[in-house]
Design a protein around this motif. Structure first.
Motif, PDB file in Angstrom:
ATOM      1  N   TRP A 188      -3.896   6.950  -3.735  1.00  0.00           N
ATOM      2  CA  TRP A 188      -5.804   7.684  -2.910  1.00  0.00           C
ATOM      3  C   TRP A 188      -5.287   8.849  -3.500  1.00  0.00           C
ATOM      4  O   TRP A 188      -4.520   9.764  -3.232  1.00  0.00           O
ATOM      5  CB  TRP A 188      -4.545   7.322  -1.533  1.00  0.00           C
ATOM      6  CG  TRP A 188      -4.284   5.734  -1.028  1.00  0.00           C
ATOM      7  CD1 TRP A 188      -3.633   5.068  -1.400  1.00  0.00           C
ATOM      8  CD2 TRP A 188      -4.989   5.060  -0.670  1.00  0.00           C
ATOM      9  NE1 TRP A 188      -3.366   4.374  -0.953  1.00  0.00           N
ATOM     10  CE2 TRP A 188      -4.618   4.413   0.371  1.00  0.00           C
ATOM     11  CE3 TRP A 188      -6.235   5.327   0.519  1.00  0.00           C
ATOM     12  CZ2 TRP A 188      -4.984   3.079   0.309  1.00  0.00           C
ATOM     13  CZ3 TRP A 188      -6.320   4.743   1.327  1.00  0.00           C
ATOM     14  CH2 TRP A 188      -6.251   2.911   0.952  1.00  0.00           C
TER      15      TRP A 188
ATOM     16  N   LYS B 284      -8.812   3.182  -8.423  1.00  0.00           N
ATOM     17  CA  LYS B 284      -7.695   2.557  -9.962  1.00  0.00           C
ATOM     18  C   LYS B 284      -8.452   3.465 -11.018  1.00  0.00           C
ATOM     19  O   LYS B 284      -9.448   3.678 -11.469  1.00  0.00           O
ATOM     20  CB  LYS B 284      -8.297   1.511  -9.879  1.00  0.00           C
ATOM     21  CG  LYS B 284      -7.119   0.528 -10.778  1.00  0.00           C
ATOM     22  CD  LYS B 284      -7.610  -1.168  -9.963  1.00  0.00           C
ATOM     23  CE  LYS B 284      -7.176  -1.738 -10.885  1.00  0.00           C
ATOM     24  NZ  LYS B 284      -6.798  -3.413 -11.256  1.00  0.00           N
TER      25      LYS B 284
ATOM     26  N   LEU C  56      -3.219   3.061  -9.475  1.00  0.00           N
ATOM     27  CA  LEU C  56      -3.923   3.038  -8.193  1.00  0.00           C
ATOM     28  C   LEU C  56      -3.887   4.453  -7.867  1.00  0.00           C
ATOM     29  O   LEU C  56      -2.439   4.932  -7.902  1.00  0.00           O
ATOM     30  CB  LEU C  56      -4.036   1.496  -6.771  1.00  0.00           C
ATOM     31  CG  LEU C  56      -3.912   0.212  -7.340  1.00  0.00           C
ATOM     32  CD1 LEU C  56      -3.134  -0.412  -6.048  1.00  0.00           C
ATOM     33  CD2 LEU C  56      -6.013   0.567  -6.991  1.00  0.00           C
TER      34      LEU C  56
ATOM     35  N   LEU D  57      -9.593   5.441  -2.049  1.00  0.00           N
ATOM     36  CA  LEU D  57      -8.867   4.766  -3.221  1.00  0.00           C
ATOM     37  C   LEU D  57      -9.566   4.285  -3.988  1.00  0.00           C
ATOM     38  O   LEU D  57     -10.385   3.919  -4.068  1.00  0.00           O
ATOM     39  CB  LEU D  57      -8.175   3.480  -3.005  1.00  0.00           C
ATOM     40  CG  LEU D  57      -7.326   2.350  -3.766  1.00  0.00           C
ATOM     41  CD1 LEU D  57      -6.102   2.921  -3.375  1.00  0.00           C
ATOM     42  CD2 LEU D  57      -7.226   0.962  -2.697  1.00  0.00           C
TER      43      LEU D  57
ATOM     44  N   SER E  90      -3.814  -0.521  -0.234  1.00  0.00           N
ATOM     45  CA  SER E  90      -4.619  -1.184  -1.474  1.00  0.00           C
ATOM     46  C   SER E  90      -5.076  -2.726  -1.483  1.00  0.00           C
ATOM     47  O   SER E  90      -4.198  -3.806  -1.218  1.00  0.00           O
ATOM     48  CB  SER E  90      -3.519  -0.533  -2.542  1.00  0.00           C
ATOM     49  OG  SER E  90      -2.514   0.684  -2.380  1.00  0.00           O
TER      50      SER E  90
ATOM     51  N   ALA F  13       0.608  -3.825  -4.982  1.00  0.00           N
ATOM     52  CA  ALA F  13      -0.468  -3.001  -5.313  1.00  0.00           C
ATOM     53  C   ALA F  13      -1.093  -2.569  -6.789  1.00  0.00           C
ATOM     54  O   ALA F  13      -0.329  -2.487  -7.560  1.00  0.00           O
ATOM     55  CB  ALA F  13      -0.230  -1.284  -4.825  1.00  0.00           C
TER      56      ALA F  13
ATOM     57  N   THR G 204       0.857  -1.431  -0.125  1.00  0.00           N
ATOM     58  CA  THR G 204      -0.231   0.309  -0.158  1.00  0.00           C
ATOM     59  C   THR G 204       1.350   1.465   0.382  1.00  0.00           C
ATOM     60  O   THR G 204       0.383   2.356  -0.720  1.00  0.00           O
ATOM     61  CB  THR G 204      -0.997   0.187   1.069  1.00  0.00           C
ATOM     62  OG1 THR G 204      -2.153  -1.174   1.537  1.00  0.00           O
ATOM     63  CG2 THR G 204      -1.445   1.609   1.550  1.00  0.00           C
TER      64      THR G 204
END
Lengths: 411, 411
Positions: B8, B53, B6, B51, A373, A211, A174
């Motif tokens: 945050w 994608k 990915l 989070l 993640s 991840a 993550t």
């Protein structure tokens, strides 16, 4: 001038010559001092081992002339070299410090070093970061298929010896994206697992996590990693590998993929019994491994039989998004992995179902509550990989200080 | 096409743009789907972590256009980033999984990876073989200066968690000449050692041993190793090192050498109390370390105060043929080593004197009885080395899952 050497005198030759084992090889030495030669000769005749320090001008040619010979140690007992027998795991483990002195086991260690170098180089090149692994934690992997977790006390509080770094990997991936640990794992294996020749109480896992990756991404990475390490050992320590395992061929990706359900049907067809619960036994897995002559994937294990941290297949929650890489010719599993459950509520529900003490998972649950993640990863058994590449009979030949299942008192 | 990422979401910007943290950096993303952007915006406004994608065509330029955005996780609580405080070792250790998500600690891990790479490359180039370290054994190091050995049970029998691999190194160097382990060691340190800022319950030792070597040989090797790792990190991760520790200079061998007796006199002169028994306290060592601005050696420790496996100086048996490398500026000891006692009778006598249970040393005594090579070696604390090179205040900042002295419940 010249070089100073340490050597074990392993045999006496004619006159004042002796055979001495120096690191990595044996040489003939002629001891110039008559008195020293005589006393070494006497000791060797009594069956003692003698350690000498000496100076030579050159190691080329037949016999090295040894100057300034000093006897550092004259053994109290005949050497027990040659008496180690890996078919007796208990005796072998207790005498591992003797096995280490045999050329066979020195060569295995050299190949293992080349394997470790190759794995790290490959992953570093792929952008992974290596992290130092914990060996104790409030909690470790509860899903050990019959093996027991070891415990210790620290400041009056109970800790577990780490049996798998999966939770740590999820948290680290993550943060850092692509990570790996080279982690020593300890599990009390059922003593009968010594009979599989591929279990150890203490073993080494290359533990990789990425991840945002899918199980397919990680299988593709795993295939490339296995092929690279095979090519690298053949190029860097090829002499040894060909001596041990002349038939080794590097596998070609992509490897065959079968589902766990297909594997169960195949095992039945091969004449092995599969218990009613549909789980493959060690013998069933072995039959499967013997059926193929190239590494192959088994994917989508039944979710009830695997660790809580695997992600269930959203399309069929009875099975996981996971995989094992099985080596052919009976060598069995060498890599296991899959996609991870990363959702707080799901992990919580699974831990409750397992009856695990939640307070010991508090750090991991807190990490999940904040959010981690989604990731996928795998672990590679370094000793099993060494065993396969060298064609060794027993996995406990593939580590310097082995602890086979059921053995106590090993160093 | 494009790449899948990915990230945050850490802040909302104007319109549908957000700041997202992807592995290693932060970027601005514009979310094309109006509905998704709205729900992320709401979540961020509530203080949640999100989070996502997404797919982008290019990361160049100011704002990346995010296609196919999926919300994988919407945090249950506001992020606790930024609340980790290394001056509170207990709280810091329990929240190590949060520290890992801060750029500061990610950079430290990257530098530690470069340090490990450099150390292995240097030793491999010098002809050393890496071996896998045991984590449990019938017995470990009894000479831990006030720290307690941890115990566990395996098949009903007591084992110790390895606190030092010295005995294993002696046996391995006899077989292979030049060896090293990268070994995780565990010791219950006295809780008050948290105040030194340089102790950990679980730490990593690069443990090196060389058959036939003298302490001078190993000090010379240690000096070259320290200089090489310093040059390597400045070349490979120099940006980070200069950001953390702009004043770092690579030391120049040979380093200053003082005897333990001289060190005691110097500490007294610096105004620190030295107890009657003549042993330096932690505070005394710290005063010594602060007095110098280059690493320096302290040699010939009093034999009564050190582990049984050190060789006593034949000319003055009250002192050992051993050494510590002390880092300057208060960072303290980073390397300790010396020549080893390899004679069966001497080791036996020392263990009896210590009151150690001999049966738990049986494998080592048997190895000595057969005969092992004289050798010398050292251990390097990886976390302490990382701390020094980066100029970190606390050693528990230099490892991903720290266990500072006195802390329970850490992962």
């Amino acid at each position: 001038m010249g070089v100073e050497l340490l050597g074990w005198v392993v045999a006496a030759g004619r006159g004042n010559t002796f055979v001495a084992r120096i690191p990595g090889r044996e040489i003939k030495v002629k001891i110039l001092n008559q008195g020293v030669a005589k006393s070494i000769s006497n000791a060797v005749a009594r069956g003692s081992e003698v350690l000498i320090k000496f100076r030579v001008e050159s190691l080329n040619g037949g016999v090295a002339k040894a100057h300034d010979v000093r006897v550092l140690h004259s053994g109290m007992s005949p050497p027990t070299y040659g008496s180690v027998d890996p078919s007796k795991p208990g005796e072998f483990a207790l005498k591992s410090f003797i096995a280490l002195r045999l050329p066979k086991y020195q060569k295995i260690i050299k190949v293992q070093h080349a394997i470790l170098r190759s794995l790290r180089r490959f992953l570093d090149g792929e952008g992974f970061t290596e992290l130092l692994p914990p060996v104790i934690s409030t909690v470790s992997d509860p899903g050990l298929r019959g093996a027991r977790r070891l415990r210790t006390r620290l400041y009056g509080s109970t800790y577990e010896l780490v049996a798998s770094v999966t939770m740590f990997k999820q948290v680290a991936a993550t943060a850092l994206g692509k990570v790996y640990f080279i982690s020593r794992n300890v599990r009390e294996e059922p003593p009968e697992n010594a009979a599989t020749w591929r279990h150890l109480v203490e073993f080494t896992q290359l533990s990789v996590e990425c991840a945002g990756a899918s199980m397919e991404d990680m299988m593709e990475l795993g295939e490339r990693l296995l092929c690279k390490v095979c090519v690298d050992v053949l190029s860097e320590v090829g002499d040894i590998v060909r001596e041990f395992n002349p038939g080794l061929r590097c596998p070609t990706p992509p490897f065959r993929r079968i589902t766990y359900s297909e594997a169960v049907r195949l095992v039945r067809k091969l004449g092995e019994r599969v218990p009613k619960d549909g789980e493959l036994t060690q013998k069933g897995e072995e039959a499967l491994s013997k059926h193929f002559d190239e590494p192959f994937w088994v994917v989508n294990y039944p979710s009830r039989s695997r660790s809580f941290y695997f992600l269930q297949d959203p399309k069929n929650p009875n099975f996981n998004r996971d995989f094992n890489l099985i080596l052919p010719l009976g060598y069995g599993e060498v890599m296991d992995g899959g996609e991870r459950e990363y959702r707080y509520e799901r992990v919580l529900a699974k831990l409750k179902e397992l009856g695990e003490p939640l307070e010991r998972y508090s750090w991991f649950l807190e990490a999940l509550r904040i959010g981690i993640s989604p990731s996928a990863g795998f672990g590679v058994g370094i000793e099993r990989l060494t065993r396969y590449l060298l064609g060794l009979k027993y996995v406990w030949e593939a580590t310097p200080f082995p602890k086979p299942p059921g053995v106590v008192g090993a160093p």
